[in-house]
Design a protein around this motif. Structure first.
Motif, PDB file in Angstrom:
ATOM      1  N   ASP A 198      -3.626  -0.010   2.309  1.00 57.09           N
ATOM      2  CA  ASP A 198      -2.240  -0.691   1.515  1.00 57.09           C
ATOM      3  C   ASP A 198      -0.855  -0.526   2.324  1.00 57.09           C
ATOM      4  O   ASP A 198      -0.091  -1.214   2.496  1.00 57.09           O
ATOM      5  N   ILE A 199      -0.894   0.789   2.666  1.00 60.15           N
ATOM      6  CA  ILE A 199       0.604   1.067   3.052  1.00 60.15           C
ATOM      7  C   ILE A 199       0.501   2.416   4.102  1.00 60.15           C
ATOM      8  O   ILE A 199      -0.362   3.354   3.983  1.00 60.15           O
ATOM      9  N   ALA A 200       1.232   2.178   5.331  1.00 57.35           N
ATOM     10  CA  ALA A 200       1.053   3.271   6.145  1.00 57.35           C
ATOM     11  C   ALA A 200       2.592   3.500   6.687  1.00 57.35           C
ATOM     12  O   ALA A 200       3.290   2.657   6.714  1.00 57.35           O
ATOM     13  N   LEU A 201       2.845   4.771   7.091  1.00 59.65           N
ATOM     14  CA  LEU A 201       3.904   5.035   7.539  1.00 59.65           C
ATOM     15  C   LEU A 201       3.836   5.442   9.358  1.00 59.65           C
ATOM     16  O   LEU A 201       2.869   6.222   9.567  1.00 59.65           O
ATOM     17  N   TYR A 202       4.336   4.731  10.073  1.00 58.69           N
ATOM     18  CA  TYR A 202       4.398   4.698  11.380  1.00 58.69           C
ATOM     19  C   TYR A 202       5.504   5.523  12.092  1.00 58.69           C
ATOM     20  O   TYR A 202       6.508   5.544  11.696  1.00 58.69           O
ATOM     21  N   ALA A 203       5.026   6.443  13.056  1.00 58.61           N
ATOM     22  CA  ALA A 203       6.326   7.305  13.857  1.00 58.61           C
ATOM     23  C   ALA A 203       6.228   6.882  15.084  1.00 58.61           C
ATOM     24  O   ALA A 203       5.188   7.226  15.907  1.00 58.61           O
TER      25      ALA A 203
END
Length: 363
Positions: free
Chosen positions: A82-87
Protein backbone atom coordinates in the motif's frame (compact mmCIF):
# COMPACT_ATOMS: atom_id res chain seq x y z
CA UNK A 1 -11.04 18.41 -1.09
CA UNK A 2 -10.42 14.73 -0.25
CA UNK A 3 -14.15 14.14 0.17
CA UNK A 4 -14.86 15.61 -3.26
CA UNK A 5 -12.12 13.52 -4.89
CA UNK A 6 -13.37 10.38 -3.17
CA UNK A 7 -16.80 10.84 -4.75
CA UNK A 8 -15.17 10.69 -8.18
CA UNK A 9 -13.96 7.16 -7.45
CA UNK A 10 -15.65 4.04 -8.72
CA UNK A 11 -18.57 3.47 -6.38
CA UNK A 12 -19.00 -0.07 -5.11
CA UNK A 13 -15.39 -1.18 -5.36
CA UNK A 14 -14.52 -3.20 -2.28
CA UNK A 15 -11.29 -1.35 -1.46
CA UNK A 16 -12.25 2.13 -2.62
CA UNK A 17 -11.96 3.66 0.86
CA UNK A 18 -8.81 1.69 1.57
CA UNK A 19 -7.12 2.78 -1.65
CA UNK A 20 -8.18 6.39 -1.28
CA UNK A 21 -6.99 6.78 2.31
CA UNK A 22 -3.64 5.37 1.19
CA UNK A 23 -3.30 7.97 -1.57
CA UNK A 24 -4.54 10.76 0.70
CA UNK A 25 -1.92 9.92 3.33
CA UNK A 26 0.81 9.88 0.69
CA UNK A 27 -0.27 13.33 -0.53
CA UNK A 28 -0.10 14.74 3.01
CA UNK A 29 3.24 13.15 3.88
CA UNK A 30 4.97 14.10 0.65
CA UNK A 31 3.96 17.70 1.33
CA UNK A 32 5.51 17.63 4.81
CA UNK A 33 8.83 19.38 5.50
CA UNK A 34 11.86 17.24 6.34
CA UNK A 35 11.66 18.10 10.04
CA UNK A 36 8.14 16.65 10.24
CA UNK A 37 9.12 13.52 8.31
CA UNK A 38 11.96 12.94 10.74
CA UNK A 39 9.54 13.27 13.67
CA UNK A 40 7.15 10.81 12.05
CA UNK A 41 10.02 8.37 11.43
CA UNK A 42 11.14 8.69 15.06
CA UNK A 43 7.56 8.04 16.21
CA UNK A 44 7.26 4.88 14.10
CA UNK A 45 10.66 3.64 15.26
CA UNK A 46 9.64 4.21 18.88
CA UNK A 47 6.44 2.18 18.32
CA UNK A 48 8.65 -0.59 16.89
CA UNK A 49 10.91 -0.34 19.97
CA UNK A 50 13.91 0.78 17.92
CA UNK A 51 16.21 3.75 18.71
CA UNK A 52 15.79 6.64 16.25
CA UNK A 53 19.42 6.73 15.16
CA UNK A 54 21.02 7.81 11.87
CA UNK A 55 17.84 9.26 10.38
CA UNK A 56 19.39 12.74 10.16
CA UNK A 57 21.90 11.38 7.64
CA UNK A 58 19.12 10.70 5.08
CA UNK A 59 19.21 13.30 2.30
CA UNK A 60 15.88 12.51 0.62
CA UNK A 61 12.59 11.05 1.88
CA UNK A 62 9.84 9.87 -0.46
CA UNK A 63 6.49 8.16 0.16
CA UNK A 64 5.35 5.77 -2.60
CA UNK A 65 2.14 3.76 -3.00
CA UNK A 66 0.95 0.62 -4.84
CA UNK A 67 4.37 -0.97 -5.18
CA UNK A 68 4.14 -4.19 -7.20
CA UNK A 69 6.11 -7.07 -5.72
CA UNK A 70 6.24 -8.96 -9.01
CA UNK A 71 8.70 -6.38 -10.32
CA UNK A 72 11.13 -7.20 -7.53
CA UNK A 73 11.99 -10.52 -9.22
CA UNK A 74 11.96 -12.34 -5.89
CA UNK A 75 10.62 -15.85 -6.36
CA UNK A 76 7.14 -16.44 -4.98
CA UNK A 77 6.28 -12.82 -4.22
CA UNK A 78 3.12 -11.15 -5.52
CA UNK A 79 0.72 -8.38 -4.53
CA UNK A 80 0.99 -4.65 -4.00
CA UNK A 81 2.36 -2.81 -0.99
CA UNK A 82 0.00 0.00 0.00
CA UNK A 83 2.53 2.61 1.07
CA UNK A 84 6.27 2.66 1.75
CA UNK A 85 8.74 5.27 2.89
CA UNK A 86 11.95 5.41 0.86
CA UNK A 87 15.18 6.76 2.33
CA UNK A 88 17.63 7.93 -0.34
CA UNK A 89 15.73 5.85 -2.91
CA UNK A 90 15.76 2.63 -0.87
CA UNK A 91 12.68 1.16 0.91
CA UNK A 92 12.90 1.81 4.62
CA UNK A 93 9.37 1.35 6.07
CA UNK A 94 6.35 -0.54 4.72
CA UNK A 95 2.77 0.17 5.79
CA UNK A 96 -0.21 -2.05 5.02
CA UNK A 97 -3.48 -0.10 5.14
CA UNK A 98 -6.51 -2.16 6.22
CA UNK A 99 -9.97 -0.58 6.30
CA UNK A 100 -12.49 -3.24 7.27
CA UNK A 101 -10.98 -5.98 5.09
CA UNK A 102 -9.39 -9.36 5.78
CA UNK A 103 -5.68 -10.01 5.36
CA UNK A 104 -4.70 -12.22 2.45
CA UNK A 105 -2.86 -15.45 3.26
CA UNK A 106 0.78 -14.69 4.15
CA UNK A 107 0.30 -11.08 3.01
CA UNK A 108 2.39 -9.42 5.70
CA UNK A 109 4.98 -12.17 5.52
CA UNK A 110 5.45 -11.49 1.78
CA UNK A 111 5.78 -7.76 2.37
CA UNK A 112 8.34 -8.37 5.10
CA UNK A 113 10.37 -10.61 2.80
CA UNK A 114 10.33 -7.96 0.06
CA UNK A 115 11.53 -5.29 2.49
CA UNK A 116 14.24 -7.51 3.98
CA UNK A 117 15.64 -8.35 0.53
CA UNK A 118 15.21 -4.95 -1.12
CA UNK A 119 17.20 -2.62 1.11
CA UNK A 120 20.98 -2.86 0.88
CA UNK A 121 21.80 -0.07 3.34
CA UNK A 122 22.56 -1.37 6.83
CA UNK A 123 22.52 1.87 8.81
CA UNK A 124 18.70 2.18 9.08
CA UNK A 125 16.45 -0.30 10.93
CA UNK A 126 13.67 -1.47 8.62
CA UNK A 127 10.08 -1.51 9.88
CA UNK A 128 6.92 -3.37 8.85
CA UNK A 129 3.68 -1.77 10.06
CA UNK A 130 -0.10 -1.89 9.74
CA UNK A 131 -2.44 1.11 9.68
CA UNK A 132 -5.75 -0.37 10.72
CA UNK A 133 -9.42 0.55 10.88
CA UNK A 134 -11.99 -2.15 11.57
CA UNK A 135 -9.83 -5.13 10.61
CA UNK A 136 -8.36 -7.91 12.72
CA UNK A 137 -4.57 -7.91 12.70
CA UNK A 138 -3.00 -11.37 13.23
CA UNK A 139 -2.13 -11.74 16.91
CA UNK A 140 1.33 -13.10 16.16
CA UNK A 141 2.24 -9.99 14.14
CA UNK A 142 3.17 -8.06 17.29
CA UNK A 143 4.92 -11.04 18.91
CA UNK A 144 8.62 -10.07 18.96
CA UNK A 145 9.61 -13.75 18.99
CA UNK A 146 7.83 -14.52 15.72
CA UNK A 147 10.30 -14.77 12.81
CA UNK A 148 7.86 -15.46 9.97
CA UNK A 149 7.61 -11.77 8.99
CA UNK A 150 11.33 -11.42 8.08
CA UNK A 151 11.38 -7.96 9.72
CA UNK A 152 11.85 -7.83 13.50
CA UNK A 153 10.62 -4.25 13.94
CA UNK A 154 6.79 -4.24 13.67
CA UNK A 155 3.92 -2.10 14.95
CA UNK A 156 0.19 -1.52 14.48
CA UNK A 157 -1.38 1.95 14.26
CA UNK A 158 -4.92 3.21 13.79
CA UNK A 159 -5.86 6.00 11.42
CA UNK A 160 -6.72 8.07 14.47
CA UNK A 161 -3.15 7.52 15.75
CA UNK A 162 -1.75 9.00 12.54
CA UNK A 163 -4.11 11.96 12.55
CA UNK A 164 -3.33 12.80 16.18
CA UNK A 165 0.43 12.58 15.59
CA UNK A 166 0.39 14.69 12.42
CA UNK A 167 -1.67 17.40 14.09
CA UNK A 168 0.54 17.30 17.17
CA UNK A 169 3.73 18.03 15.20
CA UNK A 170 2.15 20.50 12.75
CA UNK A 171 3.56 23.85 13.85
CA UNK A 172 3.38 26.00 10.73
CA UNK A 173 -0.14 27.03 9.74
CA UNK A 174 -1.20 28.00 6.25
CA UNK A 175 1.29 25.99 4.16
CA UNK A 176 0.37 23.17 1.78
CA UNK A 177 1.02 20.49 4.41
CA UNK A 178 -1.37 22.20 6.85
CA UNK A 179 -3.98 22.60 4.10
CA UNK A 180 -3.85 18.91 3.12
CA UNK A 181 -3.83 17.81 6.77
CA UNK A 182 -7.04 19.75 7.44
CA UNK A 183 -8.59 18.06 4.41
CA UNK A 184 -7.49 14.66 5.70
CA UNK A 185 -9.12 15.34 9.10
CA UNK A 186 -12.43 16.32 7.48
CA UNK A 187 -12.34 13.22 5.29
CA UNK A 188 -11.58 10.85 8.19
CA UNK A 189 -14.30 12.48 10.30
CA UNK A 190 -16.81 11.92 7.49
CA UNK A 191 -15.95 8.21 7.48
CA UNK A 192 -15.81 7.86 11.30
CA UNK A 193 -12.07 7.17 11.27
CA UNK A 194 -10.76 10.25 13.08
CA UNK A 195 -11.00 8.83 16.60
CA UNK A 196 -10.82 5.47 18.33
CA UNK A 197 -13.12 6.55 21.16
CA UNK A 198 -16.92 6.93 21.50
CA UNK A 199 -18.72 10.18 20.71
CA UNK A 200 -22.04 11.38 22.21
CA UNK A 201 -24.06 9.26 19.77
CA UNK A 202 -22.10 6.12 20.71
CA UNK A 203 -22.78 6.77 24.40
CA UNK A 204 -26.49 7.29 23.67
CA UNK A 205 -26.59 4.00 21.75
CA UNK A 206 -25.01 2.22 24.73
CA UNK A 207 -27.66 3.79 26.99
CA UNK A 208 -30.36 2.32 24.75
CA UNK A 209 -28.75 -1.12 24.58
CA UNK A 210 -28.05 -1.85 28.25
CA UNK A 211 -31.71 -2.04 29.49
CA UNK A 212 -32.59 -4.54 26.74
CA UNK A 213 -29.46 -6.65 26.57
CA UNK A 214 -30.81 -9.38 28.89
CA UNK A 215 -33.55 -10.30 26.40
CA UNK A 216 -31.11 -10.33 23.50
CA UNK A 217 -28.65 -12.48 25.44
CA UNK A 218 -31.47 -14.85 26.43
CA UNK A 219 -32.35 -15.32 22.76
CA UNK A 220 -28.73 -16.01 21.76
CA UNK A 221 -28.26 -18.43 24.70
CA UNK A 222 -31.36 -20.40 23.69
CA UNK A 223 -30.24 -20.47 20.04
CA UNK A 224 -26.96 -21.90 21.30
CA UNK A 225 -28.70 -24.68 23.21
CA UNK A 226 -30.68 -25.70 20.12
CA UNK A 227 -27.51 -25.73 18.00
CA UNK A 228 -25.54 -28.03 20.25
CA UNK A 229 -27.17 -31.43 19.55
CA UNK A 230 -24.60 -33.37 17.51
CA UNK A 231 -22.33 -30.31 17.36
CA UNK A 232 -21.98 -30.25 21.13
CA UNK A 233 -20.15 -33.58 21.00
CA UNK A 234 -17.43 -31.95 18.90
CA UNK A 235 -17.01 -28.70 20.82
CA UNK A 236 -15.29 -27.68 24.02
CA UNK A 237 -17.35 -27.20 27.17
CA UNK A 238 -16.30 -23.55 27.31
CA UNK A 239 -18.43 -21.22 25.18
CA UNK A 240 -18.19 -17.45 24.74
CA UNK A 241 -20.77 -14.73 24.15
CA UNK A 242 -19.31 -11.84 22.14
CA UNK A 243 -20.47 -8.52 20.78
CA UNK A 244 -18.30 -8.40 17.66
CA UNK A 245 -18.12 -4.99 15.99
CA UNK A 246 -15.87 -6.24 13.14
CA UNK A 247 -18.49 -8.75 12.03
CA UNK A 248 -21.44 -6.55 13.02
CA UNK A 249 -22.94 -9.28 15.17
CA UNK A 250 -23.69 -10.67 18.58
CA UNK A 251 -22.90 -14.37 18.73
CA UNK A 252 -22.06 -17.31 20.93
CA UNK A 253 -19.29 -19.67 19.94
CA UNK A 254 -17.06 -22.51 21.08
CA UNK A 255 -13.90 -24.09 19.79
CA UNK A 256 -14.27 -27.50 18.21
CA UNK A 257 -11.79 -30.02 16.89
CA UNK A 258 -12.55 -31.93 13.73
CA UNK A 259 -10.82 -35.29 13.35
CA UNK A 260 -7.06 -35.31 12.60
CA UNK A 261 -6.48 -32.17 14.64
CA UNK A 262 -8.16 -29.51 12.52
CA UNK A 263 -8.98 -26.65 14.90
CA UNK A 264 -12.16 -24.72 14.18
CA UNK A 265 -15.14 -23.15 15.91
CA UNK A 266 -18.88 -23.03 15.45
CA UNK A 267 -21.18 -20.18 16.36
CA UNK A 268 -24.76 -18.94 16.26
CA UNK A 269 -25.95 -15.36 16.42
CA UNK A 270 -27.62 -12.33 14.91
CA UNK A 271 -25.75 -10.26 12.37
CA UNK A 272 -26.27 -6.79 10.93
CA UNK A 273 -24.60 -6.71 7.48
CA UNK A 274 -24.69 -2.93 7.29
CA UNK A 275 -22.37 -2.80 10.31
CA UNK A 276 -20.10 -5.65 9.22
CA UNK A 277 -16.48 -4.94 8.31
CA UNK A 278 -15.72 -8.43 6.98
CA UNK A 279 -18.56 -10.36 5.31
CA UNK A 280 -19.65 -7.57 2.97
CA UNK A 281 -18.46 -9.02 -0.34
CA UNK A 282 -21.10 -11.77 -0.29
CA UNK A 283 -24.13 -9.69 0.73
CA UNK A 284 -27.45 -10.06 -1.03
CA UNK A 285 -29.10 -7.41 1.18
CA UNK A 286 -28.45 -5.46 4.35
CA UNK A 287 -31.28 -6.96 6.42
CA UNK A 288 -30.49 -8.34 9.91
CA UNK A 289 -29.82 -12.07 9.79
CA UNK A 290 -29.81 -15.11 12.05
CA UNK A 291 -26.79 -17.29 11.27
CA UNK A 292 -24.84 -20.43 12.05
CA UNK A 293 -21.20 -20.83 11.05
CA UNK A 294 -18.43 -23.40 11.09
CA UNK A 295 -15.36 -21.18 11.04
CA UNK A 296 -11.67 -21.83 10.66
CA UNK A 297 -9.16 -19.03 11.22
CA UNK A 298 -6.19 -21.20 10.24
CA UNK A 299 -7.43 -22.45 6.85
CA UNK A 300 -7.16 -26.07 7.97
CA UNK A 301 -10.58 -27.50 7.13
CA UNK A 302 -9.81 -28.17 3.46
CA UNK A 303 -13.44 -28.84 2.59
CA UNK A 304 -13.66 -26.61 -0.46
CA UNK A 305 -14.61 -29.36 -2.89
CA UNK A 306 -17.32 -30.84 -0.64
CA UNK A 307 -20.97 -30.27 -1.55
CA UNK A 308 -22.89 -27.91 0.77
CA UNK A 309 -25.20 -29.56 3.34
CA UNK A 310 -28.13 -27.88 1.54
CA UNK A 311 -28.63 -25.06 -0.94
CA UNK A 312 -28.94 -22.59 1.93
CA UNK A 313 -25.26 -22.92 2.87
CA UNK A 314 -22.33 -21.12 1.30
CA UNK A 315 -18.59 -21.55 1.58
CA UNK A 316 -16.75 -18.26 2.13
CA UNK A 317 -13.03 -19.02 1.89
CA UNK A 318 -12.86 -21.88 4.47
CA UNK A 319 -15.92 -20.89 6.54
CA UNK A 320 -19.26 -22.66 6.07
CA UNK A 321 -22.10 -20.19 6.70
CA UNK A 322 -25.89 -20.39 6.67
CA UNK A 323 -28.09 -17.42 7.49
CA UNK A 324 -31.66 -16.24 7.12
CA UNK A 325 -33.24 -12.79 7.21
CA UNK A 326 -34.59 -12.13 10.69
CA UNK A 327 -37.72 -10.55 9.20
CA UNK A 328 -38.79 -13.89 7.70
CA UNK A 329 -39.37 -15.30 11.19
CA UNK A 330 -42.93 -14.01 11.68
CA UNK A 331 -45.15 -13.49 14.72
CA UNK A 332 -44.71 -11.94 18.13
CA UNK A 333 -41.58 -12.34 20.24
CA UNK A 334 -42.44 -15.86 21.43
CA UNK A 335 -43.54 -17.15 18.01
CA UNK A 336 -40.53 -15.63 16.30
CA UNK A 337 -38.14 -17.13 18.86
CA UNK A 338 -39.71 -20.57 18.44
CA UNK A 339 -39.29 -20.37 14.66
CA UNK A 340 -35.64 -19.31 15.06
CA UNK A 341 -34.94 -22.23 17.40
CA UNK A 342 -36.48 -24.72 14.96
CA UNK A 343 -34.40 -23.29 12.10
CA UNK A 344 -31.17 -23.38 14.15
CA UNK A 345 -31.81 -26.98 15.23
CA UNK A 346 -32.41 -28.09 11.65
CA UNK A 347 -29.31 -26.35 10.30
CA UNK A 348 -27.09 -27.67 13.10
CA UNK A 349 -28.00 -31.24 12.10
CA UNK A 350 -26.92 -30.43 8.54
CA UNK A 351 -23.66 -29.02 9.86
CA UNK A 352 -22.99 -32.18 11.87
CA UNK A 353 -23.20 -34.18 8.61
CA UNK A 354 -20.78 -31.74 6.99
CA UNK A 355 -18.32 -32.19 9.88
CA UNK A 356 -18.32 -35.96 9.22
CA UNK A 357 -17.52 -35.30 5.55
CA UNK A 358 -14.72 -32.90 6.49
CA UNK A 359 -13.23 -35.52 8.82
CA UNK A 360 -13.04 -37.96 5.95
CA UNK A 361 -11.64 -35.25 3.68
CA UNK A 362 -8.89 -34.44 6.19
CA UNK A 363 -7.89 -38.06 6.33
Amino acid sequence: MFADLYRFGKAGEKNQLEDFTTEALKAVLNAAPTTIIEQIVSWVLEACHVPASNISSVKEWEWRTQIGLAQAQIEGLSGFIDIALYADNEPFMVFENKVGADFQPKQLERYGQWLSESMTSKHLPRCLCVINHGSTVPEEFTDPNNREYHIANRAVFSWADWLRKLEEINRKKGDIFDFLLQGLREFLEEHDMATDYPDDLNIAQLYSYIPNNKKIIALIDEMWEYSKGELGKRSSNQSYLSLDSDNGCIWKWANCTIKYGVAAYFAVGIRFPELSQTWRDKELNNLPKVFLILGDDNNGIRGNHLPPPSSAWRLQETDWIVEKDLATFEGGPDERARAIFDWIESRSKELAVLCDQIQGDSA
